[in-house]
Design a protein around this motif. Structure first.
Motif, mmCIF file in Angstrom:
data_model
loop_
_atom_site.group_PDB
_atom_site.id
_atom_site.type_symbol
_atom_site.label_atom_id
_atom_site.label_comp_id
_atom_site.label_asym_id
_atom_site.label_seq_id
_atom_site.Cartn_x
_atom_site.Cartn_y
_atom_site.Cartn_z
ATOM 1 N N PHE A 1 -1.619 -2.142 -7.562
ATOM 2 C CA PHE A 1 -0.052 -2.131 -7.670
ATOM 3 C C PHE A 1 0.544 -2.116 -9.652
ATOM 4 C CE2 PHE A 1 2.704 -2.859 -4.538
ATOM 5 C CZ PHE A 1 4.011 -4.093 -5.617
ATOM 6 N N TYR B 1 -5.033 -9.556 -9.230
ATOM 7 C CA TYR B 1 -4.674 -9.796 -10.850
ATOM 8 C C TYR B 1 -4.329 -11.127 -11.617
ATOM 9 C CZ TYR B 1 -3.560 -5.514 -8.423
ATOM 10 O OH TYR B 1 -2.771 -4.437 -7.486
ATOM 11 N N SER C 1 -2.956 -7.696 -4.236
ATOM 12 C CA SER C 1 -2.025 -6.643 -2.985
ATOM 13 C C SER C 1 -3.441 -5.691 -2.501
ATOM 14 C CB SER C 1 -1.756 -5.501 -4.258
ATOM 15 O OG SER C 1 -2.736 -4.617 -4.933
ATOM 16 N N TYR D 1 11.587 -8.179 -6.930
ATOM 17 C CA TYR D 1 11.143 -9.450 -7.063
ATOM 18 C C TYR D 1 12.420 -10.095 -7.832
ATOM 19 C CZ TYR D 1 6.306 -7.870 -5.139
ATOM 20 O OH TYR D 1 5.979 -6.823 -4.861
ATOM 21 N N VAL E 1 0.425 2.304 5.247
ATOM 22 C CA VAL E 1 0.714 3.008 4.090
ATOM 23 C C VAL E 1 1.605 2.378 3.223
ATOM 24 C CG1 VAL E 1 0.645 5.651 5.932
ATOM 25 C CG2 VAL E 1 2.879 3.586 5.724
ATOM 26 N N ASN E 2 1.636 1.077 3.413
ATOM 27 C CA ASN E 2 1.690 0.288 2.187
ATOM 28 C C ASN E 2 1.103 -0.322 1.210
ATOM 29 O OD1 ASN E 2 4.833 1.388 3.863
ATOM 30 N ND2 ASN E 2 4.367 -0.851 5.244
ATOM 31 N N THR E 3 1.783 -0.753 0.617
ATOM 32 C CA THR E 3 0.907 -2.327 -0.540
ATOM 33 C C THR E 3 1.570 -2.896 -0.369
ATOM 34 O OG1 THR E 3 0.088 0.013 -1.129
ATOM 35 C CG2 THR E 3 -0.039 -2.174 -2.736
ATOM 36 N N GLU E 4 1.335 -4.070 -0.202
ATOM 37 C CA GLU E 4 1.701 -5.455 -0.287
ATOM 38 C C GLU E 4 1.183 -6.381 -1.278
ATOM 39 O OE1 GLU E 4 2.642 -5.859 4.675
ATOM 40 O OE2 GLU E 4 1.479 -7.927 3.307
ATOM 41 N N ALA E 5 2.328 -6.841 -2.004
ATOM 42 C CA ALA E 5 1.969 -8.085 -3.189
ATOM 43 C C ALA E 5 2.257 -8.706 -2.721
ATOM 44 C CB ALA E 5 2.106 -7.013 -4.464
ATOM 45 N N ASN F 1 -7.069 -6.089 -4.224
ATOM 46 C CA ASN F 1 -7.477 -6.546 -5.570
ATOM 47 C C ASN F 1 -5.896 -7.354 -5.794
ATOM 48 O OD1 ASN F 1 -8.078 -3.560 -5.099
ATOM 49 N ND2 ASN F 1 -5.857 -2.630 -5.204
ATOM 50 N N TYR G 1 5.267 5.486 -4.669
ATOM 51 C CA TYR G 1 4.972 5.757 -3.326
ATOM 52 C C TYR G 1 6.032 4.159 -2.460
ATOM 53 C CZ TYR G 1 2.298 6.149 1.567
ATOM 54 O OH TYR G 1 1.890 5.893 2.803
ATOM 55 N N ASP H 1 4.185 0.627 -5.758
ATOM 56 C CA ASP H 1 2.302 1.784 -6.010
ATOM 57 C C ASP H 1 2.962 2.856 -6.044
ATOM 58 O OD1 ASP H 1 0.612 2.177 -2.983
ATOM 59 O OD2 ASP H 1 0.343 2.258 -4.400
ATOM 60 N N TYR I 1 -7.864 -7.854 -13.990
ATOM 61 C CA TYR I 1 -6.854 -6.967 -12.767
ATOM 62 C C TYR I 1 -8.469 -6.451 -12.256
ATOM 63 C CZ TYR I 1 -6.729 -2.406 -9.429
ATOM 64 O OH TYR I 1 -6.992 -1.879 -8.862
ATOM 65 N N TYR J 1 -1.375 -12.440 -14.901
ATOM 66 C CA TYR J 1 -0.620 -12.589 -15.566
ATOM 67 C C TYR J 1 -0.118 -13.167 -16.151
ATOM 68 C CZ TYR J 1 0.132 -8.312 -12.333
ATOM 69 O OH TYR J 1 0.473 -6.720 -12.407
ATOM 70 N N PHE K 1 2.354 -13.129 -5.042
ATOM 71 C CA PHE K 1 2.436 -13.791 -6.428
ATOM 72 C C PHE K 1 1.964 -15.069 -5.669
ATOM 73 C CE2 PHE K 1 3.188 -11.627 -9.875
ATOM 74 C CZ PHE K 1 3.588 -10.438 -9.573
ATOM 75 N N GLY K 2 1.079 -16.351 -6.243
ATOM 76 C CA GLY K 2 0.787 -17.742 -6.946
ATOM 77 C C GLY K 2 2.410 -18.028 -7.103
ATOM 78 N N HIS L 1 -3.340 -2.621 0.179
ATOM 79 C CA HIS L 1 -3.368 -1.233 1.309
ATOM 80 C C HIS L 1 -2.593 -2.075 2.997
ATOM 81 C CE1 HIS L 1 -2.528 1.408 -1.324
ATOM 82 N NE2 HIS L 1 -3.980 1.461 -1.676
ATOM 83 N N LEU M 1 0.597 -16.529 -13.809
ATOM 84 C CA LEU M 1 0.658 -15.929 -11.978
ATOM 85 C C LEU M 1 -1.033 -15.386 -11.764
ATOM 86 C CD1 LEU M 1 4.476 -15.099 -12.080
ATOM 87 C CD2 LEU M 1 3.503 -16.680 -10.965
ATOM 88 N N ALA N 1 -1.969 -13.080 -8.556
ATOM 89 C CA ALA N 1 -1.503 -12.110 -7.715
ATOM 90 C C ALA N 1 -2.596 -11.691 -6.948
ATOM 91 C CB ALA N 1 -0.775 -10.778 -8.171
ATOM 92 N N GLN O 1 10.942 2.942 -0.015
ATOM 93 C CA GLN O 1 9.649 3.558 -0.151
ATOM 94 C C GLN O 1 10.661 5.553 0.077
ATOM 95 O OE1 GLN O 1 7.405 3.244 3.380
ATOM 96 N NE2 GLN O 1 5.471 3.835 2.290
ATOM 97 N N TYR P 1 9.071 -1.814 -4.539
ATOM 98 C CA TYR P 1 9.635 -3.784 -4.637
ATOM 99 C C TYR P 1 10.606 -3.915 -6.478
ATOM 100 C CZ TYR P 1 5.437 -2.881 -1.310
ATOM 101 O OH TYR P 1 4.922 -2.594 -0.686
#
Lengths: 114, 112
Positions: B100, A34, A94, B35, A99-103, A32, B30, B92, A49, A36, A105-106, A96, A90, A92, B50, B33
């Motif tokens: 996100f 984004y 993200s 920052y 089970v996590n979502t990682e995000a 995904n 869920y 999330d 988005y 901003y 940024f530039g 999955h 910015l 960004a 989490q 985070y």
């Protein structure tokens, strides 16, 4: 490893000129993406988005547009810049992971419209 | 509507004082985070929470996720000028697909 490239880092453009900011992601697929904008000392305002190629959601009506011509490429554009378009932009992404979502940024683009 | 609300929007504290920033979600979180950012620079990842009731620390910064998993707090102990910047929460959330979300941001100024 996952990385995100955003360029240029700084940009000074005259009012009425076009804009193109580019963001590319490496090390992941189908993220995904984004865009901003941030005013000085403030939080992030979500502009666009994207969940996939050609799929763009716009959060606020404005002088800007976004495109996603490839899975890992996200472009922010304007046909005619306004003074109010100045700010810090910015990119960004993200994704999955299990089970996590990682995000991530530039490093951002500081745009000054003069 | 804003899915993640942060409070306060801005904060000015004297060096050595403690402070707390809150991040409240409209939906069950869920993953949450935190920052840190200085305007004109990229974001620095601080920590991720989490599990309900989870608490993590990074140097003098501690973050908690409440049991009902709809709010997180970031606490800085004995603040220093180096803590100054914009703090952003990201999340999330259940029922939001893959999007996100990022909070509205809190601008922290630490006066020496």
């Amino acid at each position: 490893s996952q990385t995100i490239h955003q360029w240029p880092a700084t940009l000074v453009q005259p009012v009425g000129s076009p804009l193109s900011l580019e963001c590319t992601v490496e090390g992941t697929s189908n993220p995904n993406l984004y865009w901003y904008r941030q005013a000085a000392g403030r939080g992030l305002q979500l502009l666009f988005y994207s969940v996939g190629i050609g799929q763009i959601s716009s959060e606020v009506p404005q002088n800007l547009s976004a495109s996603r011509p490839q899975d890992r490429q996200f472009i922010l554009s304007s046909k005619k810049l306004l003074l109010s378009d100045s700010g810090f932009y910015l990119c960004a992404w993200s994704v999955h992971v299990g089970v996590n979502t990682e995000a991530f940024f530039g490093q951002g683009t500081r745009l000054t419209v003069v | 509507s804003q899915e993640l609300e942060q409070s306060p929007q801005s904060l000015i504290v004297q060096e050595g004082k403690n402070l707390t920033i809150n991040c409240t979600s409209s939906k069950t979180l869920y993953g949450l985070y935190w920052y840190k950012q200085k305007y004109g620079e990229g974001l620095i990842f601080l920590m991720m929470l989490q599990k309900g009731g989870e608490e993590k620390s990074h140097e003098k910064i501690t973050a908690k996720l409440d049991e009902k998993k709809q709010q997180s707090s970031l606490h800085i102990t004995a603040s220093q000028p180096s803590h100054a910047g914009i703090y952003l929460c990201g999340a999330d959330m259940y029922g939001t697909g893959n999007q996100f979300y990022f909070g509205t941001g809190t601008s922290l100024t630490v006066i020496p």
